[in-house]
Motif scaffolding. Structure first.
Motif, PDB file in Angstrom:
ATOM      1  N   THR A 131       0.807  -1.218   0.000  1.00  0.00           N
ATOM      2  CA  THR A 131       0.000   0.000   0.000  1.00  0.00           C
ATOM      3  C   THR A 131       0.840   1.267   0.000  1.00  0.00           C
ATOM      4  O   THR A 131       0.507   2.241  -0.674  1.00  0.00           O
ATOM      5  N   GLU A 336     -16.123  -1.199  -3.568  1.00  0.00           N
ATOM      6  CA  GLU A 336     -14.704  -0.873  -3.661  1.00  0.00           C
ATOM      7  C   GLU A 336     -13.949  -1.534  -2.518  1.00  0.00           C
ATOM      8  O   GLU A 336     -14.477  -1.675  -1.418  1.00  0.00           O
ATOM      9  N   ASN A 337     -12.708  -1.921  -2.783  1.00  0.00           N
ATOM     10  CA  ASN A 337     -11.861  -2.496  -1.741  1.00  0.00           C
ATOM     11  C   ASN A 337     -11.177  -1.342  -0.999  1.00  0.00           C
ATOM     12  O   ASN A 337     -10.145  -0.841  -1.419  1.00  0.00           O
ATOM     13  N   ASP A 387     -10.756  -3.218  -7.124  1.00  0.00           N
ATOM     14  CA  ASP A 387      -9.676  -2.247  -6.962  1.00  0.00           C
ATOM     15  C   ASP A 387     -10.274  -0.843  -7.045  1.00  0.00           C
ATOM     16  O   ASP A 387     -10.984  -0.513  -7.997  1.00  0.00           O
ATOM     17  N   SER A 388      -9.989  -0.003  -6.044  1.00  0.00           N
ATOM     18  CA  SER A 388     -10.701   1.274  -5.907  1.00  0.00           C
ATOM     19  C   SER A 388     -10.160   2.398  -6.792  1.00  0.00           C
ATOM     20  O   SER A 388     -10.730   3.490  -6.821  1.00  0.00           O
ATOM     21  N   LYS A 389      -9.088   2.148  -7.517  1.00  0.00           N
ATOM     22  CA  LYS A 389      -8.498   3.200  -8.352  1.00  0.00           C
ATOM     23  C   LYS A 389      -9.444   3.608  -9.486  1.00  0.00           C
ATOM     24  O   LYS A 389     -10.006   2.752 -10.173  1.00  0.00           O
ATOM     25  N   HIS A 439     -11.588  -2.583 -16.408  1.00  0.00           N
ATOM     26  CA  HIS A 439     -11.238  -1.685 -15.305  1.00  0.00           C
ATOM     27  C   HIS A 439     -10.435  -0.486 -15.805  1.00  0.00           C
ATOM     28  O   HIS A 439      -9.494  -0.621 -16.591  1.00  0.00           O
ATOM     29  N   ARG A 441      -8.213   1.207 -14.452  1.00  0.00           N
ATOM     30  CA  ARG A 441      -6.789   1.203 -14.112  1.00  0.00           C
ATOM     31  C   ARG A 441      -5.954   0.622 -15.245  1.00  0.00           C
ATOM     32  O   ARG A 441      -4.787   0.984 -15.422  1.00  0.00           O
ATOM     33  N   LEU A 458      -7.834  -8.041 -10.022  1.00  0.00           N
ATOM     34  CA  LEU A 458      -8.350  -6.719  -9.647  1.00  0.00           C
ATOM     35  C   LEU A 458      -9.600  -6.826  -8.786  1.00  0.00           C
ATOM     36  O   LEU A 458     -10.106  -5.817  -8.301  1.00  0.00           O
TER      37      LEU A 458
END
Length: 462
Positions: A131, A336-337, A387-389, A439, A441, A458
């Motif tokens: 992270t 979202e994670n 994946d929250s991006k 996604h 990302r 993801l």
């Protein structure tokens, strides 16, 4: 009535979902032990602190900022290997290189408890590394210097696991079952390295083999909390309907679905939490005026413990209610994670930053998501964590990418259509959960895309 996405027969096949959902529940009860047992528990927690510092030094030396390119993953096999290596090195350190076999007389802690503890510390370090450490190591020297000037600490210290004072004690001692747990009567159990423990819970409802772990924690008021960790299995329901939800804090709306339904918190509920928080903070100030262990300190600590429990119960009851509202009529929920740590606003504290981080701490998206997963596990339903991006940066159904500030609640797209920020994000969360190859990302981050061939990574599934 909540609008749902109707799933095609093979839409979730890419995730190879198991037909059985494995989970666990925790029974928290009060434990009653003798004065000698209490001192033994404190001693084991103190020895665990020494083991924690040794484990942390090993991890920073081998996988810290000076070895950023060294491979480290969270596979069970890899963690087991590291646990064994750390255990042997720890014994060699205690015996000046003479022995590497675990000896409880020297370590002060049972080998199985040590194994559980080292494994959890490794998992926490891997999370910090993924992270914070690895992403920030790619910053330019100028960006690192700016971060230090703004925050008063080096780039690699953000989110880092901190060494403990040798006189501190770790909070929880975890003992695996290992066929060592026995029920002596309906309110008494026996477990290795602690002995006989009385509990205010009817153990006749359980079998010793039902319990995977027993955890011991000394509360602030000196009471002993015993946590019985019980695994269970539920058959996964057939997935026919799905809904995506975006988490937020705007005007007390915590969840917004892909079709605009909202789950809100009442003003009265938030005000009750604020009052309890202020009372707890006042007690913290009073406790600092008294020496630890005095009767006055213990009295204040007991009062604080009750207020904290009331605050926790009130918040968790709300989280359970919201989870049930979300899951009662759908089979699959996409979220979202998220976690509170990566969402916190960095920088020197000011009124706005403090207010944001304080509210984030109370609403805790990570805890809310954990309650949703726990309820889904009990009901046999499926949770997809995306994946929250970039969920708020792409106009749904397009490759149009534009960064939007948190205060920007909506915008007009290229066709002149109004886009609601939260609904747009929820739509992206749903479609990206069901189709990870779409996604955002993978569009916005070419370096990230080059690393992955299996885009289902993801998305995490319960």
């Amino acid at each position: 009535m909540l609008s749902k996405h109707i799933l095609e027969n093979n839409e979730l096949d890419k995730f190879n979902l198991s037909s059985i959902i494995k989970s666990f529940k925790v029974r928290k009860v009060r434990g009653f032990i003798s004065a000698n047992q209490f001192e033994n528990l404190k001693s084991q927690l103190k020895h665990q602190t020494k083991l924690y510092n040794f484990t942390l030094k090993y991890l920073y030396d081998h996988f810290g900022r000076f070895n950023i390119n060294r491979y480290l993953n969270d596979s069970t096999t890899n963690i087991q290997y590291l646990v064994l290596d750390i255990r042997q090195r720890y014994m060699l350190d205690l015996t000046n290189g003479k022995k590497n076999r675990w000896n409880i007389k020297l370590t002060g802690i049972h080998s199985q408890a040590a194994q559980e503890f080292i494994g959890q510390t490794i998992r926490n370090f891997i999370m910090y590394r993924k992270t914070y450490l690895i992403p920030r190591s790619k910053w330019s020297d100028e960006a690192k210097a700016q971060y230090k000037a703004k925050n008063g600490k080096a780039w690699y210290r953000a989110g880092a696991l901190k060494f403990k004072n040798p006189n501190e004690t770790t909070e929880v001692l975890t003992l695996p079952n290992n066929r060592q747990i026995k029920f002596l009567d309906r309110n008494c159990l026996y477990i290795q390295s602690i002995g006989h423990v009385m509990v205010n819970y009817d153990l006749s409802k359980l079998d010793p083999s039902d319990i995977a772990q027993v955890k011991f924690r000394i509360r602030g008021n000196g009471d002993v909390e015993v946590q019985l960790v019980i695994p269970y299995e539920v058959e996964r329901q057939e997935a026919k309907t799905a809904v995506g939800y975006d988490w937020g804090m705007f005007k007390n709306t915590v969840w917004t679905s892909n079709t605009g339904e909202k789950i809100k918190l009442e003003d009265a509920f938030l005000e009750e939490l604020k009052v309890l928080e202020r009372q707890i903070q006042d007690l913290d100030k009073q406790m600092k005026l008294h020496r630890k262990g005095t009767s006055k300190y213990k009295k204040l600590a007991k009062k604080r413990e009750k207020l904290y429990a009331k605050h926790t119960n009130k918040r968790e009851n709300q989280f359970r209610h919201d989870a049930l509202t979300m899951l009662e009529s759908i089979d699959v929920v996409a979220l979202e994670n998220l976690d509170s740590f990566t969402m916190r606003k960095p920088g020197k504290a000011n009124a706005k930053t403090k207010g944001f981080n304080s509210k984030l701490s109370v609403l805790s998206p990570y805890k809310q998501i954990q309650f949703i997963i726990q309820l889904a596990n009990r009901l046999g339903k499926t949770v997809l964590l995306v994946d929250s991006k970039y969920t708020s940066q792409f106009d749904h159904g397009t490759t149009n990418y534009r960064k939007h500030g948190l205060d920007e609640r909506g915008w007009y797209n290229e066709l002149g259509e109004w886009i609601d920020r939260d609904i747009n994000a929820a739509k992206n969360i749903l479609i990206w959960a069901l189709n990870p190859e779409l996604h955002g990302r993978l569009i916005a981050d070419e370096e990230f895309k080059a690393k992955y061939t299996d885009w289902t990574q993801l998305v995490k599934v319960n």
